[in-house]
Design a protein around this motif. Structure first.
Motif, PDB file in Angstrom:
ATOM      1  N   LEU A   1      -2.465  -9.276 -12.987  1.00  0.00           N
ATOM      2  CA  LEU A   1      -1.305  -8.932 -12.163  1.00  0.00           C
ATOM      3  C   LEU A   1      -0.001  -9.401 -12.789  1.00  0.00           C
ATOM      4  N   VAL A   2      -0.068 -10.440 -13.611  1.00  0.00           N
ATOM      5  CA  VAL A   2       1.141 -10.936 -14.249  1.00  0.00           C
ATOM      6  C   VAL A   2       1.755  -9.851 -15.138  1.00  0.00           C
ATOM      7  N   PHE A   3       0.914  -9.071 -15.824  1.00  0.00           N
ATOM      8  CA  PHE A   3       1.429  -8.021 -16.697  1.00  0.00           C
ATOM      9  C   PHE A   3       2.045  -6.886 -15.891  1.00  0.00           C
ATOM     10  N   LEU A   4       1.427  -6.547 -14.774  1.00  0.00           N
ATOM     11  CA  LEU A   4       2.007  -5.513 -13.915  1.00  0.00           C
ATOM     12  C   LEU A   4       3.306  -5.997 -13.278  1.00  0.00           C
ATOM     13  N   GLY A   5       3.349  -7.286 -12.939  1.00  0.00           N
ATOM     14  CA  GLY A   5       4.576  -7.849 -12.391  1.00  0.00           C
ATOM     15  C   GLY A   5       5.712  -7.807 -13.396  1.00  0.00           C
TER      16      GLY A   5
ATOM     17  N   LEU B   1       4.750   3.068 -18.604  1.00  0.00           N
ATOM     18  CA  LEU B   1       4.900   2.710 -20.015  1.00  0.00           C
ATOM     19  C   LEU B   1       4.927   1.195 -20.191  1.00  0.00           C
ATOM     20  N   TYR B   2       5.730   0.513 -19.389  1.00  0.00           N
ATOM     21  CA  TYR B   2       5.820  -0.936 -19.491  1.00  0.00           C
ATOM     22  C   TYR B   2       4.494  -1.606 -19.139  1.00  0.00           C
ATOM     23  N   ALA B   3       3.779  -1.053 -18.176  1.00  0.00           N
ATOM     24  CA  ALA B   3       2.489  -1.625 -17.790  1.00  0.00           C
ATOM     25  C   ALA B   3       1.503  -1.539 -18.952  1.00  0.00           C
ATOM     26  N   VAL B   4       1.454  -0.384 -19.609  1.00  0.00           N
ATOM     27  CA  VAL B   4       0.547  -0.222 -20.753  1.00  0.00           C
ATOM     28  C   VAL B   4       0.940  -1.184 -21.871  1.00  0.00           C
TER      29      VAL B   4
ATOM     30  N   ALA C   1       2.684  -4.014 -21.638  1.00  0.00           N
ATOM     31  CA  ALA C   1       2.478  -5.405 -21.228  1.00  0.00           C
ATOM     32  C   ALA C   1       0.999  -5.778 -21.260  1.00  0.00           C
ATOM     33  N   VAL C   2       0.132  -4.914 -20.783  1.00  0.00           N
ATOM     34  CA  VAL C   2      -1.305  -5.209 -20.789  1.00  0.00           C
ATOM     35  C   VAL C   2      -1.826  -5.273 -22.224  1.00  0.00           C
ATOM     36  N   THR C   3      -1.393  -4.355 -23.072  1.00  0.00           N
ATOM     37  CA  THR C   3      -1.843  -4.348 -24.470  1.00  0.00           C
ATOM     38  C   THR C   3      -1.406  -5.616 -25.190  1.00  0.00           C
ATOM     39  N   VAL C   4      -0.147  -5.968 -25.060  1.00  0.00           N
ATOM     40  CA  VAL C   4       0.355  -7.190 -25.703  1.00  0.00           C
ATOM     41  C   VAL C   4      -0.329  -8.421 -25.114  1.00  0.00           C
ATOM     42  N   GLY C   5      -0.482  -8.453 -23.813  1.00  0.00           N
ATOM     43  CA  GLY C   5      -1.127  -9.589 -23.158  1.00  0.00           C
ATOM     44  C   GLY C   5      -2.559  -9.780 -23.588  1.00  0.00           C
ATOM     45  N   ARG C   6      -3.286  -8.693 -23.721  1.00  0.00           N
ATOM     46  CA  ARG C   6      -4.692  -8.796 -24.160  1.00  0.00           C
ATOM     47  C   ARG C   6      -4.776  -9.349 -25.576  1.00  0.00           C
ATOM     48  N   ARG C   7      -3.862  -8.922 -26.431  1.00  0.00           N
ATOM     49  CA  ARG C   7      -3.878  -9.439 -27.809  1.00  0.00           C
ATOM     50  C   ARG C   7      -3.540 -10.926 -27.838  1.00  0.00           C
ATOM     51  N   VAL C   8      -2.580 -11.330 -27.048  1.00  0.00           N
ATOM     52  CA  VAL C   8      -2.184 -12.741 -27.024  1.00  0.00           C
ATOM     53  C   VAL C   8      -3.321 -13.596 -26.485  1.00  0.00           C
ATOM     54  N   TYR C   9      -3.945 -13.193 -25.382  1.00  0.00           N
ATOM     55  CA  TYR C   9      -5.008 -13.988 -24.780  1.00  0.00           C
ATOM     56  C   TYR C   9      -6.300 -13.917 -25.579  1.00  0.00           C
ATOM     57  N   ALA C  10      -6.547 -12.833 -26.289  1.00  0.00           N
ATOM     58  CA  ALA C  10      -7.780 -12.704 -27.064  1.00  0.00           C
ATOM     59  C   ALA C  10      -7.777 -13.625 -28.270  1.00  0.00           C
ATOM     60  N   HIS C  11      -6.620 -13.944 -28.804  1.00  0.00           N
ATOM     61  CA  HIS C  11      -6.539 -14.739 -30.025  1.00  0.00           C
ATOM     62  C   HIS C  11      -5.987 -16.134 -29.806  1.00  0.00           C
ATOM     63  N   ARG C  12      -5.989 -16.583 -28.587  1.00  0.00           N
ATOM     64  CA  ARG C  12      -5.447 -17.923 -28.387  1.00  0.00           C
ATOM     65  C   ARG C  12      -6.529 -18.951 -28.690  1.00  0.00           C
TER      66      ARG C  12
END
Length: 152
Positions: A30-34, A60-63, A65-76
């Protein structure tokens, strides 16, 4: 009443509500949608966009934000004083265990703590000590302790 409110502010309020919902029920989505809703609200306020443009911008922003967020969280990387805390099998590497059933290249059994595990390697007779040198599925690869240097 809602006709008097600028649609940009509605997007901003919706975004903040989504961020609050993420805090109350964490799921890291929900943070990405927010964030997307707040960004759509800012652009709506700045450029006075119509509803179709607002919805397209939000999508567009939701896609993005979710894409960037997944990359950030996947590689932390999570630094830990015990990186193998939840990997019980990996924690067994290097441990010396007792043979319960003769171990050879075809199989056998060893006692690890209060349980028995399948093992291959050796060769070792019941009562011998072997060191765990690898893991293959749920079978431990072992080698006679006398052939290995002492554990570090």
């Amino acid at each position: 009443m809602l006709d008097d409110i600028d649609p940009g502010w509605l997007w901003m309020i919706g975004g903040v509500l989504l961020l609050i919902a993420e805090v109350l029920a964490p799921g890291v989505f929900l943070v990405f949608l927010g964030i997307a809703a707040i960004a759509a609200g800012l652009f709506t306020i700045l450029f006075d966009l119509g509803l179709p443009a607002q919805l397209a911008l939000f999508a567009l922003y939701a896609v993005v934000a979710v894409t960037v967020g997944r990359r950030v969280y996947a590689h932390r990387n999570v630094d830990s004083s015990d990186p193998l805390l939840n990997d019980r099998v990996a924690r067994l590497l290097g441990k010396v265990v007792i043979v319960v059933e003769a171990v050879d290249d075809r199989g056998g059994r060893v006692r690890v703590g209060d349980s028995e595990w399948s093992a291959r390697g050796g060769p070792a007779a019941p009562g011998d000590q072997v060191r765990i040198i690898g893991i293959d599925g749920n079978c431990l690869k072992v080698e006679a302790d006398r052939t290995l240097p002492p554990p570090a």
